[in-house]
Scaffold this motif. Structure first.
Motif, PDB file in Angstrom:
ATOM      1  N   GLU A 174       0.845  -1.192   0.000  1.00  0.00           N
ATOM      2  CA  GLU A 174       0.000   0.000   0.000  1.00  0.00           C
ATOM      3  C   GLU A 174       0.882   1.244   0.000  1.00  0.00           C
ATOM      4  O   GLU A 174       1.984   1.232   0.558  1.00  0.00           O
ATOM      5  N   PRO A 175       0.454   2.327  -0.633  1.00  0.00           N
ATOM      6  CA  PRO A 175       1.262   3.555  -0.683  1.00  0.00           C
ATOM      7  C   PRO A 175       1.472   4.136   0.716  1.00  0.00           C
ATOM      8  O   PRO A 175       0.543   4.171   1.527  1.00  0.00           O
ATOM      9  N   VAL A 176       2.707   4.549   0.997  1.00  0.00           N
ATOM     10  CA  VAL A 176       3.034   5.210   2.257  1.00  0.00           C
ATOM     11  C   VAL A 176       3.916   6.412   1.948  1.00  0.00           C
ATOM     12  O   VAL A 176       4.418   6.565   0.831  1.00  0.00           O
ATOM     13  N   SER A 177       4.095   7.261   2.929  1.00  0.00           N
ATOM     14  CA  SER A 177       4.932   8.434   2.717  1.00  0.00           C
ATOM     15  C   SER A 177       6.400   8.033   2.655  1.00  0.00           C
ATOM     16  O   SER A 177       6.816   7.068   3.316  1.00  0.00           O
ATOM     17  N   PRO A 178       7.219   8.736   1.872  1.00  0.00           N
ATOM     18  CA  PRO A 178       8.655   8.432   1.798  1.00  0.00           C
ATOM     19  C   PRO A 178       9.302   8.492   3.172  1.00  0.00           C
ATOM     20  O   PRO A 178       9.035   9.382   3.969  1.00  0.00           O
ATOM     21  N   GLY A 179      10.138   7.502   3.468  1.00  0.00           N
ATOM     22  CA  GLY A 179      10.800   7.460   4.764  1.00  0.00           C
ATOM     23  C   GLY A 179      10.046   6.705   5.831  1.00  0.00           C
ATOM     24  O   GLY A 179      10.546   6.551   6.950  1.00  0.00           O
ATOM     25  N   ALA A 180       8.843   6.214   5.520  1.00  0.00           N
ATOM     26  CA  ALA A 180       8.059   5.469   6.506  1.00  0.00           C
ATOM     27  C   ALA A 180       8.726   4.130   6.802  1.00  0.00           C
ATOM     28  O   ALA A 180       9.364   3.528   5.924  1.00  0.00           O
ATOM     29  N   ASP A 181       8.600   3.651   8.036  1.00  0.00           N
ATOM     30  CA  ASP A 181       9.142   2.344   8.403  1.00  0.00           C
ATOM     31  C   ASP A 181       8.526   1.264   7.523  1.00  0.00           C
ATOM     32  O   ASP A 181       7.309   1.169   7.395  1.00  0.00           O
ATOM     33  N   GLY A 182       9.395   0.443   6.913  1.00  0.00           N
ATOM     34  CA  GLY A 182       8.917  -0.632   6.055  1.00  0.00           C
ATOM     35  C   GLY A 182       8.609  -0.206   4.640  1.00  0.00           C
ATOM     36  O   GLY A 182       8.174  -1.023   3.824  1.00  0.00           O
ATOM     37  N   GLY A 183       8.839   1.071   4.328  1.00  0.00           N
ATOM     38  CA  GLY A 183       8.570   1.553   2.972  1.00  0.00           C
ATOM     39  C   GLY A 183       9.701   1.228   2.012  1.00  0.00           C
ATOM     40  O   GLY A 183      10.878   1.272   2.379  1.00  0.00           O
ATOM     41  N   ILE A 184       9.350   0.886   0.788  1.00  0.00           N
ATOM     42  CA  ILE A 184      10.348   0.627  -0.249  1.00  0.00           C
ATOM     43  C   ILE A 184       9.966   1.407  -1.505  1.00  0.00           C
ATOM     44  O   ILE A 184       8.792   1.708  -1.735  1.00  0.00           O
ATOM     45  N   SER A 185      10.962   1.737  -2.291  1.00  0.00           N
ATOM     46  CA  SER A 185      10.731   2.420  -3.558  1.00  0.00           C
ATOM     47  C   SER A 185      11.691   1.855  -4.590  1.00  0.00           C
ATOM     48  O   SER A 185      12.701   1.213  -4.238  1.00  0.00           O
ATOM     49  N   LEU A 186      11.400   2.084  -5.851  1.00  0.00           N
ATOM     50  CA  LEU A 186      12.275   1.587  -6.917  1.00  0.00           C
ATOM     51  C   LEU A 186      13.660   2.209  -6.802  1.00  0.00           C
ATOM     52  O   LEU A 186      14.678   1.530  -6.942  1.00  0.00           O
ATOM     53  N   LYS A 187      13.704   3.505  -6.512  1.00  0.00           N
ATOM     54  CA  LYS A 187      14.986   4.195  -6.389  1.00  0.00           C
ATOM     55  C   LYS A 187      15.777   3.669  -5.195  1.00  0.00           C
ATOM     56  O   LYS A 187      16.988   3.403  -5.290  1.00  0.00           O
ATOM     57  N   GLY A 188      15.104   3.504  -4.061  1.00  0.00           N
ATOM     58  CA  GLY A 188      15.776   2.984  -2.877  1.00  0.00           C
ATOM     59  C   GLY A 188      16.284   1.571  -3.078  1.00  0.00           C
ATOM     60  O   GLY A 188      17.389   1.222  -2.638  1.00  0.00           O
ATOM     61  N   THR A 189      15.495   0.747  -3.757  1.00  0.00           N
ATOM     62  CA  THR A 189      15.896  -0.629  -4.032  1.00  0.00           C
ATOM     63  C   THR A 189      17.118  -0.671  -4.935  1.00  0.00           C
ATOM     64  O   THR A 189      18.022  -1.491  -4.741  1.00  0.00           O
ATOM     65  N   ALA A 190      17.163   0.221  -5.925  1.00  0.00           N
ATOM     66  CA  ALA A 190      18.319   0.287  -6.822  1.00  0.00           C
ATOM     67  C   ALA A 190      19.585   0.673  -6.054  1.00  0.00           C
ATOM     68  O   ALA A 190      20.659   0.108  -6.271  1.00  0.00           O
ATOM     69  N   TRP A 191      19.457   1.635  -5.147  1.00  0.00           N
ATOM     70  CA  TRP A 191      20.612   2.053  -4.355  1.00  0.00           C
ATOM     71  C   TRP A 191      21.023   0.961  -3.368  1.00  0.00           C
ATOM     72  O   TRP A 191      22.216   0.808  -3.073  1.00  0.00           O
ATOM     73  N   ALA A 192      20.069   0.206  -2.850  1.00  0.00           N
ATOM     74  CA  ALA A 192      20.404  -0.924  -1.973  1.00  0.00           C
ATOM     75  C   ALA A 192      21.243  -1.945  -2.738  1.00  0.00           C
ATOM     76  O   ALA A 192      22.244  -2.462  -2.224  1.00  0.00           O
ATOM     77  N   SER A 193      20.842  -2.227  -3.968  1.00  0.00           N
ATOM     78  CA  SER A 193      21.602  -3.152  -4.811  1.00  0.00           C
ATOM     79  C   SER A 193      23.011  -2.630  -5.068  1.00  0.00           C
ATOM     80  O   SER A 193      23.991  -3.375  -5.015  1.00  0.00           O
ATOM     81  N   ALA A 194      23.106  -1.325  -5.323  1.00  0.00           N
ATOM     82  CA  ALA A 194      24.410  -0.720  -5.603  1.00  0.00           C
ATOM     83  C   ALA A 194      25.320  -0.785  -4.380  1.00  0.00           C
ATOM     84  O   ALA A 194      26.513  -1.081  -4.494  1.00  0.00           O
ATOM     85  N   GLY A 195      24.754  -0.515  -3.194  1.00  0.00           N
ATOM     86  CA  GLY A 195      25.554  -0.563  -1.979  1.00  0.00           C
ATOM     87  C   GLY A 195      26.071  -1.957  -1.683  1.00  0.00           C
ATOM     88  O   GLY A 195      27.251  -2.145  -1.352  1.00  0.00           O
ATOM     89  N   SER A 196      25.206  -2.952  -1.812  1.00  0.00           N
ATOM     90  CA  SER A 196      25.617  -4.330  -1.586  1.00  0.00           C
ATOM     91  C   SER A 196      26.637  -4.771  -2.629  1.00  0.00           C
ATOM     92  O   SER A 196      27.620  -5.454  -2.311  1.00  0.00           O
ATOM     93  N   MET A 197      26.438  -4.351  -3.863  1.00  0.00           N
ATOM     94  CA  MET A 197      27.358  -4.719  -4.931  1.00  0.00           C
ATOM     95  C   MET A 197      28.733  -4.087  -4.726  1.00  0.00           C
ATOM     96  O   MET A 197      29.768  -4.700  -5.003  1.00  0.00           O
ATOM     97  N   MET A 198      28.758  -2.860  -4.208  1.00  0.00           N
ATOM     98  CA  MET A 198      30.035  -2.197  -3.960  1.00  0.00           C
ATOM     99  C   MET A 198      30.853  -2.971  -2.928  1.00  0.00           C
ATOM    100  O   MET A 198      32.059  -3.206  -3.118  1.00  0.00           O
TER     101      MET A 198
END
Length: 278
Positions: A174-198
Motif C-alpha cells: 500500500e502507498p506510504v509516505s517516503p521514509g516510513a518504516d517498512g517503505g520501499i521504492s524503486l529508487k531505494g531498491t536500486a541504491w540498496a543493490s548498488a551498496g551491496s554490490m560495492m
C-alpha cells in the motif's frame, strides 16, 4: 535504584576482553599480535577524528575503537578498508534529518551513538573472531556480508525516493509516505543493490575471492536489506512487540535492533549459501 548499563558499553567490555585475550594467546603470531596493536592505534585515531567532526558521540568513539581494533587486528588492511568504505560513504550521503530519524531521536544530534556502531558492526566483529578461533574463512564471508547489508540499508534509506506516490509498504504494497518504516521504492531498491554490490566487489578484489563468493555477498547483503524493511513494516511501524517463545518476554524492535537482526541474517545467509554451494 541502580541505572541499567547500556548495551553498547557491555559490548565494549566484552570485546575489549576478547581483544586482550587474543593478544595474549597470539603473542607468538606476529600477524595478530602487531595487527591488534596497530588496530588499536589506528582505530582510536580514526574514531577520535570522527568524534571531533561530529560523526560519532563519545560512546560511539569508544565503540568504534573497540570494534576497529578487532577488525584491523583480525582482518588486516582489506577488512579495515571495507568497513571504512561503509562508514565514509554513509557519512557523505547522510543528512542531519535522516540521521535523527535513524537514531530515533529528535534532539538534532547528528552523531552516531555506541549502540548504532554495534548495531551495524557486531556481526562483522563476531564473524572475524570466529574466523580466527576456528581458522575457517567461511566466517570471513559472513562478516563481509553483514557489512553489505548495512551498506545496502544505509544507501537505500539516505538515497530513497522523496516523491509522493513512489513508496510502498513492503508487507502489503500500500502507498506510504517516503521514509516510513517498512517503505520501499524503486529508487531505494536500486541504491540498496548498488551498496551491496560495492561491498561485494571491493571484498572480492581485496581478498581475491571467487565470482561465486561475489554473488553470495551481493545476494546476502541485498536480502538482509529486504528483511530490514520487512521487520520495519511488521514491528516498527505499529510499535508491535515480538513475544519470545517459552519465556514469554516481549521485545520491542527499534531501528538499532532491526539493523542488528538484519545484518546478522545477512551474515548467516552468506555462510549457508557457501555451505550449500560447497
Amino acid at each position: 535504584m541502580t541505572a541499567a548499563i547500556p548495551v553498547d558499553r557491555k559490548l565494549n567490555v566484552v570485546f575489549t576482553f576478547t581483544a586482550v585475550l587474543l593478544f595474549m594467546v597470539d603473542m607468538g603470531n606476529p600477524v595478530y599480535y602487531w595487527g591488534i596493536i596497530g588496530g588499536l592505534f589506528l582505530s582510536f585515531l580514526f574514531s577520535l577524528a570522527a568524534f571531533l567532526l561530529q560523526h560519532l558521540s563519545l560512546d560511539g568513539m569508544f565503540a568504534a575503537t573497540v570494534a576497529g581494533t578487532l577488525i584491523f587486528g583480525l582482518g588486516g588492511w582489506p577488512m579495515a578498508a571495507i568497513i571504512l568504505l561503509f562508514f565514509i560513504s554513509s557519512a557523505v550521503i547522510s543528512t542531519p534529518q535522516d540521521q535523527d530519524r535513524l537514531s530515533g531521536e529528535a534532539s538534532g544530534n547528528v552523531r552516531r551513538s555506541g549502540i548504532q556502531v554495534w548495531a551495524n558492526g557486531l556481526w562483522m566483529v563476531l564473524c572475524l573472531v570466529m574466523a580466527a578461533a576456528f581458522d575457517n574463512s567461511i566466517f570471513l564471508l559472513g562478516g563481509v556480508a553483514a557489512v553489505a547489508v548495512a551498506t545496502a540499508d544505509t544507501w537505500a534509506t539516505e538515497l530513497r525516493s522523496t516523491k509522493g506516490g513512489t513508496t510502498y509498504l513492503i508487507s502489503t504494497f500500500e502507498p506510504v509516505s517516503p521514509g516510513a518504516d517498512g517503505g520501499i521504492s524503486l529508487k531505494g531498491t536500486a541504491w540498496a543493490s548498488a551498496g551491496s554490490m560495492m561491498i561485494a566487489g571491493t571484498s572480492t578484489y581485496f581478498f581475491s575471492l571467487s565470482l561465486g563468493s561475489f554473488f553470495i555477498i551481493f545476494i546476502a547483503g541485498f536480502l538482509g536489506c529486504v528483511l530490514d524493511s520487512y521487520l520495519g513494516a511488521i514491528f516498527q511501524r505499529h510499535n508491535r512487540p515480538m513475544v519470545v517463545p517459552f519465556v514469554r518476554k516481549e521485545i520491542r524492535f527499534n531501528n538499532n535492533l532491526v539493523n542488528a537482526v538484519s545484518t546478522g541474517a545477512g551474515a548467516l545467509l552468506a555462510i549457508i549459501f557457501r555451505i550449500a554451494i560447497i
